[in-house]
Design a protein around this motif. Structure first.
Motif, mmCIF file in Angstrom:
data_model
loop_
_atom_site.group_PDB
_atom_site.id
_atom_site.type_symbol
_atom_site.label_atom_id
_atom_site.label_comp_id
_atom_site.label_asym_id
_atom_site.label_seq_id
_atom_site.Cartn_x
_atom_site.Cartn_y
_atom_site.Cartn_z
ATOM 1 N N UNK A 113 3.099 -13.696 -1.655
ATOM 2 C CA UNK A 113 4.350 -14.405 -1.487
ATOM 3 C C UNK A 113 4.951 -14.246 -0.106
ATOM 4 N N UNK A 114 4.104 -14.169 0.919
ATOM 5 C CA UNK A 114 4.584 -14.036 2.285
ATOM 6 C C UNK A 114 4.556 -12.618 2.809
ATOM 7 N N UNK A 115 4.566 -11.633 1.908
ATOM 8 C CA UNK A 115 4.476 -10.235 2.325
ATOM 9 C C UNK A 115 3.202 -9.619 1.788
ATOM 10 N N UNK A 116 2.449 -8.960 2.651
ATOM 11 C CA UNK A 116 1.137 -8.416 2.249
ATOM 12 C C UNK A 116 1.000 -6.943 2.646
ATOM 13 N N UNK A 117 2.103 -6.222 2.540
ATOM 14 C CA UNK A 117 2.093 -4.814 2.940
ATOM 15 C C UNK A 117 1.032 -4.020 2.192
ATOM 16 N N UNK A 118 0.940 -4.217 0.866
ATOM 17 C CA UNK A 118 -0.014 -3.464 0.049
ATOM 18 C C UNK A 118 -1.449 -3.768 0.458
ATOM 19 N N UNK A 119 -1.714 -5.035 0.776
ATOM 20 C CA UNK A 119 -3.072 -5.434 1.171
ATOM 21 C C UNK A 119 -3.461 -4.775 2.491
ATOM 22 N N UNK A 120 -2.583 -4.864 3.483
ATOM 23 C CA UNK A 120 -2.876 -4.281 4.795
ATOM 24 C C UNK A 120 -3.020 -2.759 4.708
ATOM 25 N N UNK A 121 -2.177 -2.120 3.910
ATOM 26 C CA UNK A 121 -2.249 -0.668 3.795
ATOM 27 C C UNK A 121 -3.548 -0.215 3.148
#
Length: 577
Positions: A113-121
């Motif tokens: 939904x526009x934020x991918x913090x978990x994916x990048x981490x």
């Protein structure tokens, strides 16, 4: 323009000063660069505050860093990687990403939904630091050991995984099958273009300028920016293009020469990248510190689970499974690159990036200490793992190890070889050539699972165990052996020295003939005082052989001597080639 030059001057000056301090404290230089950036940046003393300068410095550094990472990726090694490394890397990468997605999603970090913090981490935590690992393993002389080779193999495949992620990363906002396939197709076009040019055009060009170093350097830079620009036209990133440019260049004969010439320039721009990255790190809040600690704990715990378990299931033994997990327990500088691309794309928040940067710094320090002491950590951990029910190779071998059956407990074989490396491998080949029946009188003790399996397959009596442990020597029959050979030099021994081993052996067997190895001539006296019957000094035999080569060359007999050696080598079948 003048402000940019002043900013670059400050970056290099503070990076150098803090780099000197970091070197004296035996810490990674990357830490010094990050701290230098923080000190002079907008969150420190605000000496560099122009956003345009920071972005330009970081982008140039990132392009060169990825270009050099690409140059160091050896595609041939990936093709030749054995199943242990392939399955080990797959288990580590997939396991870390699955566990990371689950943990960070539970913490409420954005997953879409526009934020991918978990994916990048989860991707960033799956990668380990090539700079730290290679430096420490080189200093410990463990690059060519089995755990070292497994560690380096997994590192190479981690880089490939990061490349694949960078290919998909621009499409995270719209991860439809058609969009992903289009991204992959664009990467395919870029890779194919780069590979074709590097195969049919670059060798001809670089051959013509090979004796002009300045043109070789300029040609490498032109190649880097050309492929970066092609990537930009394909709606990929220049950073992605520079990585592909490096990989393509690594496949042709002039790669080593190019790498050597670009190294100084690479170091300059990598310094700028990490200093620029340090400028973007704000003073941490308690929430950022808490997330950084959690990321650090997760990285270490996930390495132990996702690296140790696959290697153990592939029967690499407790030691060779645990050491790579310890070696890989940090976050990669490539992870900072991945996070930086996420910030540029607007996929992650600044707090998340700051937390990962702090976790990187923390683990870089802790993992360096852990790797230096990895052998001692492993020795303490193995008994605990055995008490938890995990079986080592000596217990799984069905009679080959000291704990398997009574055949291995105290059984006396006339010749006992403690530790198995190249000298012992050559000795067995020589015995096989001159007196094959002598092999039945030999027992070898070593904790390398590859050596254990190969010797067992050759019919040599081998015991899986740690030669620095007196109980292992006792179970192996050291008290009854007639000849005990220590052929591994001190520089390669773990947890012991030749002098210490001689004393252990003498306490168990006062009458045996004990042959030890001396690294330096000064060690010879100490080894005789410890109880050695004879001390070999490899440098003396090497010198004798080299003198014979000189004599043969002076008498025009070098071709005959080489033919004699070729015949000898053709007949040998060594366990360690």
């Amino acid at each position: 323009m003048h402000e940019l030059i002043r900013d670059i001057t400050l970056c290099i000056l503070f990076a150098w000063m803090l780099g000197l301090l970091s070197h004296s404290l035996r810490q990674p230089l990357i830490l010094a660069y990050l701290i230098a950036g923080f000190v002079i940046g907008p969150f420190g003393f605000k000496w560099v505050h122009a956003e345009e300068s920071i972005q330009l410095i970081s982008e140039l550094g990132l392009i060169f860093m990825l270009f050099m990472i690409g140059l160091e990726i050896d595609l041939k090694k990936i093709v030749r990687a054995g199943p242990v490394i392939l399955f080990g890397a797959a288990g580590q990468l997939i396991g870390c990403c699955v566990l990371g997605l689950g943990l960070f999603a539970l913490l409420g970090l954005p997953l879409g939904g526009g934020g991918f913090d978990a994916v990048y981490l989860c991707v960033a935590c799956a990668l380990s630091s090539t700079v730290i690992i290679v430096k420490v393993l080189y200093e410990k002389r463990e690059l060519d050991t089995l755990p070292g080779r497994i560690t380096l193999g997994i590192l190479v495949l981690q880089d490939v995984f990061a490349i694949l992620f960078l290919a998909v990363q621009p499409s995270l906002d719209n991860l439809q099958p058609s969009v992903v396939l289009l991204s992959i197709a664009r990467v395919g076009v870029l890779v194919a273009t780069a590979m074709l040019l590097s195969r049919y055009l670059l060798p001809w060009l670089f051959h013509r300028i090979a004796r002009m170093p300045e043109l070789v350097l300029l040609g490498a830079l032109a190649w880097c920016f050309l492929i970066g620009e092609i990537a930009e036209r394909l709606h990929l990133s220049r950073e992605m293009g520079s990585l592909v440019a490096g990989v393509a260049l690594s496949t042709f004969p002039y790669a080593l020469d190019v790498t050597a010439k670009v190294t100084t320039l690479r170091d300059f721009f990598i310094t700028l990248f990490f200093v620029g990255l340090g400028m973007t790190i704000p003073i941490p809040t308690w929430s950022v510190i808490g997330l950084a600690l959690l990321i650090a704990v997760f990285t270490v715990a996930s390495r132990l689970v996702t690296t140790f378990v696959p290697l153990y299931l592939m029967r690499q033994g407790l030691r060779a499974s645990l050491l790579p997990a310890i070696n890989l327990a940090q976050i990669s500088e490539f992870s900072l690159v991945v996070i930086q691309t996420g910030i540029v794309a607007g996929h992650i928040r600044g707090e998340t990036a700051s937390a990962l940067s702090f976790a990187f710094v923390l683990l870089a320090v802790l993992s360096t200490f852990a790797m230096v002491r990895s052998d001692a950590i492993t020795r303490r951990a193995i008994p605990v793992l055995k008490r938890l029910g995990l079986r080592d190779l000596d217990q799984q071998a069905g009679g080959a190890g000291p704990d398997a059956d009574s055949a291995a407990h105290g059984t006396s074989r006339r010749i006992l070889i403690l530790g198995f490396y190249r000298a012992a491998s050559a000795l067995l080949a020589e015995i096989e050539r001159r007196n094959n029946s002598l092999l039945e009188q030999i027992t070898v003790i070593d904790f390398n699972p590859e050596v254990f399996k190969k010797l067992a397959n050759c019919g040599v009596h081998v015991i899986y165990g740690d030669i620095s442990n007196v109980d292992t020597l006792l179970h192996a029959g050291a008290g009854k052996a007639e000849i005990i050979i220590l052929s591994v030099p001190d520089a390669l021994l773990k947890g012991a020295t030749n002098a210490k081993l001689v004393r252990h052996v003498r306490s168990l067997n006062p009458n045996a003939t004990v042959v030890a190895t001396a690294d330096v001539i000064a060690d010879v006296t100490e080894l005789y005082e410890a109880g050695a019957s004879y001390v070999t000094v490899p440098r003396l035999t090497d010198a004798d052989e080299l003198f014979k080569v000189i004599e043969a060359a002076d008498n025009s007999l070098l071709a005959d001597k080489r033919a004699e050696l070729d015949t000898l080598l053709a007949e040998r079948r060594e366990v360690l080639p």
